[in-house]
Design an enzyme around this catalytic site. Structure first.
Site, PDB file in Angstrom:
ATOM      1  CE  LYS A   1     -26.898  -1.736  -5.533  1.00 35.91           C
ATOM      2  NZ  LYS A   1     -25.837  -2.729  -5.456  1.00 35.91           N
TER       3      LYS A   1
ATOM      4  CD  GLU B   1     -28.813 -11.559  -1.092  1.00 35.38           C
ATOM      5  OE1 GLU B   1     -28.296 -10.442  -0.981  1.00 35.38           O
ATOM      6  OE2 GLU B   1     -30.036 -11.740  -1.064  1.00 35.38           O
TER       7      GLU B   1
ATOM      8  CE  LYS C   1     -35.658 -10.004  -5.891  1.00 37.29           C
ATOM      9  NZ  LYS C   1     -34.692  -8.983  -6.307  1.00 37.29           N
TER      10      LYS C   1
ATOM     11  CG  HIS D   1     -31.701 -23.178  28.679  1.00 44.92           C
ATOM     12  ND1 HIS D   1     -31.709 -24.031  29.757  1.00 44.92           N
ATOM     13  CD2 HIS D   1     -30.811 -22.189  28.980  1.00 44.92           C
ATOM     14  CE1 HIS D   1     -30.881 -23.569  30.688  1.00 44.92           C
ATOM     15  NE2 HIS D   1     -30.328 -22.463  30.236  1.00 44.92           N
TER      16      HIS D   1
ATOM     17  CD  GLU E   1     -40.411  -8.656  -1.396  1.00 45.58           C
ATOM     18  OE1 GLU E   1     -39.947  -7.837  -2.230  1.00 45.58           O
ATOM     19  OE2 GLU E   1     -40.181  -9.876  -1.431  1.00 45.58           O
TER      20      GLU E   1
ATOM     21  N   GLY F   1     -26.136  -4.602  -1.635  1.00 42.22           N
ATOM     22  CA  GLY F   1     -27.187  -4.419  -0.627  1.00 42.22           C
ATOM     23  C   GLY F   1     -26.771  -4.923   0.742  1.00 42.22           C
ATOM     24  NE  ARG F   2     -24.198 -10.612  -0.629  1.00 42.40           N
ATOM     25  CZ  ARG F   2     -24.611 -10.550  -1.890  1.00 42.40           C
ATOM     26  NH1 ARG F   2     -25.777 -10.014  -2.186  1.00 42.40           N
ATOM     27  NH2 ARG F   2     -23.865 -11.037  -2.863  1.00 42.40           N
TER      28      ARG F   2
HETATM   29  O1  F6P Z   1     -33.571  -9.955  -3.410  1.00 39.50           O
HETATM   30  C1  F6P Z   1     -32.321  -9.831  -2.864  1.00 39.50           C
HETATM   31  C2  F6P Z   1     -31.951  -8.396  -2.752  1.00 39.50           C
HETATM   32  O2  F6P Z   1     -31.607  -7.905  -3.986  1.00 39.50           O
HETATM   33  C3  F6P Z   1     -30.819  -8.190  -1.753  1.00 39.50           C
HETATM   34  O3  F6P Z   1     -29.583  -8.435  -2.276  1.00 39.50           O
HETATM   35  C4  F6P Z   1     -31.062  -6.796  -1.327  1.00 39.50           C
HETATM   36  O4  F6P Z   1     -30.398  -6.496  -0.139  1.00 39.50           O
HETATM   37  C5  F6P Z   1     -32.571  -6.804  -1.181  1.00 39.50           C
HETATM   38  O5  F6P Z   1     -33.020  -7.621  -2.237  1.00 39.50           O
HETATM   39  C6  F6P Z   1     -33.238  -5.466  -1.229  1.00 39.50           C
HETATM   40  O6  F6P Z   1     -32.976  -4.801  -2.416  1.00 39.50           O
HETATM   41  P1  F6P Z   1     -33.241  -3.265  -2.573  1.00 39.50           P
HETATM   42  O7  F6P Z   1     -32.388  -2.539  -1.600  1.00 39.50           O
HETATM   43  O8  F6P Z   1     -32.891  -2.940  -3.989  1.00 39.50           O
HETATM   44  O9  F6P Z   1     -34.702  -3.025  -2.298  1.00 39.50           O
END
Ligand code: F6P
Length: 548
Positions: free
Chosen positions: A210, A358, A513, A389, A216, A272-273
């Site tokens: 987003k 979240e 972060k 199990h 990452e 995002g979620r």
């Molecule tokens: O760090 C949390 C977050 O902001 C989430 O809410 C989001 O889904 C995820 O990181 C990834 O963010 P992006 O889509 O901006 O890479």
């Protein structure tokens, strides 16, 4: 909402406390069913293809009425309407919350700042569809002219969990001639394992972010780019045929080197979620095709409409939200288990963890005050029979109250062999048996009647009374998946509204972060970390020593 009276001082809240304390202080499901067998039929709500049975809950008609009063007092439906209208209910980020617009029909009008956003939503869906069709048909080729056989989604959090979960859930609907991989972890092993057996000339990377600033994702995308170029003689031009982006941030996408024509857009009013039914679902759309993707959106919309218009007493997300409040706030339940009896839903609970935790993992209310009540639960679980199990022992006989959702389907997917299809009844027998055992247990008398030696009776007794919701549908279709996800989205909404928290921000992930960025140079170069605490400093030193 910020000037609401304190939740726990509301008369509707104290009425629930009193109700919990007296009549239902020791509610036993056995007795509740004995006194009122009709609850088995009465406590069922239907929405779309979902049959939601909440009869095995520690509730009576009075409990439900009191919970409904709490929902009315906290104006859950007022906030719901504000969300659907596009008001900026995400107050700390000053944003509208309009994931429901992502599945609105073409002719709907939903305005943000006076602009109808529905045409943009459909323009992106159309662009995604055209692209997905080109990849699926082989018309979109890689740099060397070979057709795309592998699709690798690089994203994290909402930009990974949704598409990865839905791809798994709808595997039976996917084009089996294509390979899909989902890379999220900044651990290089994730990308390594995802691409090690792939041919770069046949591989499409979808960089999903987003913000397009998530470390990452950008790190993995950069490494993926190097891998691609290494396999294609360093041809920079190849990037345009092998990389597309899903983002709200065109500037950063261009900066990364992806052609903006290869970007599929979404908007800041999509959390995002809550985003896998936006452009973030492109990998899924390539897998299942645009038509199935739209069926999934239709499923979401069925539940949106239901949430918007069903009366409180038959409103499924409201009921599920209220039941969670009942246990979390009045029974001190700390967690909620989601236990799908479907292998295809193996990533469903992990997806819900972000959606729920979240969203509602907050301890400050919408006015900025520390809350004096419990908020979101720990959400956990894995597919049912495997869990049986492993950890079900604790749910049955441990000391904690763990409300659970059992999710199952009447029909297995069509492509299973007859022999494997026949296993489905056994799978579902387990679901029904667990709901029964959890609710009604086994009394000491029943255990004794089986001739069990007296000293073993306590060990073999099940006290029961563990609440479950059973969600059944005929089959796990794209529409049903959409319905399930929307059900949980709105359930989470209801709870956030009652707890008076902002369910749409996620400031809690920021500190880690920032600190990771600060600590990294200490690991790579041995740099001083300003203000580092002694414990972390010792760990960093040990790490550097160990890796010599
Ligand atoms: O760090 C949390 C977050 O902001 C989430 O809410 C989001 O889904 C995820 O990181 C990834 O963010 P992006 O889509 O901006 O890479």
């Amino acid at each position: 909402m910020s000037d609401q009276p304190l939740l726990t001082r509301r008369p509707e809240w104290t009425a629930l406390e009193d109700h919990r304390a007296d009549a239902l202080q020791r509610p036993r499901l056995r007795e509740l069913f004995a006194a009122d067998p009709g609850r088995a039929e009465r406590y069922v709500v239907r929405v779309g293809d979902l049959r939601i049975d909440y009869s095995k809950h520690l509730i009576t008609d009075e409990t439900l009425a009191l919970l409904q009063e709490l929902a009315t007092a906290t104006d859950v439906f007022g906030l719901r309407d504000a969300m659907f209208r596009g008001e900026r209910i995400n107050i700390t980020e000053d944003r509208a919350v309009l994931h429901t617009a992502l599945r609105a029909p073409r002719d709907a009008v939903i305005e943000v700042d006076g602009e109808n956003v529905v045409p943009q939503v459909h323009a992106v869906l159309d662009k995604m569809s055209a692209f997905a069709d080109r990849v699926r048909s082989g018309k979109w080729t890689g740099h060397t002219g070979k057709r795309i056989r592998n699709v690798v989604n690089i994203g994290i959090g909402g930009s990974d969990l949704g598409p990865a979960m839905a791809y798994e859930a709808l595997r039976a609907y996917t084009d089996r001639s294509l390979t899909f991989r989902f890379v999220s972890n900044v651990d290089g092993a994730d990308l390594h394992e995802a691409v090690r057996d792939l041919d770069p000339a046949e591989t499409l990377f979808i960089v999903a972010s987003k913000t397009f600033t998530t470390i990452e994702t950008i790190t993995n995308a950069t490494s993926a780019r190097s891998w691609l170029l290494a396999g294609l003689d360093g041809e920079e031009k190849a990037v345009a045929k092998h990389f597309v982006a899903l983002s709200t941030n065109a500037g950063k996408v261009t900066e990364f080197g992806i052609d903006p024509d290869n970007m599929f857009e979404f908007w800041d009013w999509v959390g995002g979620r809550y985003s896998y039914d936006s452009a973030i679902g492109l990998s899924l759309m390539i897998a299942i095709g645009p038509e199935r993707f739209r069926e999934m959106l239709d499923g979401f919309r069925i539940v949106d409409e239901h949430f918007r218009s069903a009366p409180a007493e038959a409103n499924a997300p409201l009921l599920l939200g209220l039941l969670g409040v009942w246990y979390g706030n009045f029974f001190e339940a700390q967690s909620h288990a989601v236990l799908p009896y479907s292998h295809y839903l193996s990533k469903f609970t992990a997806y819900l963890q972000q959606l729920d935790m979240e969203s509602n993992g907050k301890s400050v209310d919408r006015g900025g005050h520390t809350v004096g009540w419990e908020t979101g639960p720990v959400v956990w679980g894995t597919p049912g029979t495997n869990g049986q199990h492993a950890y079900y022992q604790l749910i049955h006989q441990g000391t904690k109250l763990i409300p659970a959702d059992l999710i199952g389907f009447a029909r297995p997917v069509a492509e299973l062999s007859d022999e494997l299809k026949a296993q489905h009844d056994l799978l579902m027998a387990n679901l029904f048996a667990q709901g029964q055992a959890l609710a009604f247990g086994k009394t000491a008398e029943e255990v004794r009647a089986e001739g069990v030696p007296e000293e073993q009776v306590p060990h073999r007794t099940f006290k029961g009374n563990h609440p479950t919701t059973t969600i059944l549908a005929a089959e796990l279709t794209p529409s049903v998946l959409g319905q399930l996800v929307a059900l949980y989205e709105h359930k989470v909404f209801v709870q956030g509204a009652i707890w008076n928290i902002d369910s749409f921000d996620q400031w809690g992930v920021e500190l880690g972060k920032v600190l990771a960025k600060r600590v990294e140079p200490a690991l790579t170069e041995g740099a001083e970390v300003p203000g580092i605490d002694p414990s972390t400093a010792a760990l960093v030193a040990a790490y550097r020593e160990l890796r010599k």
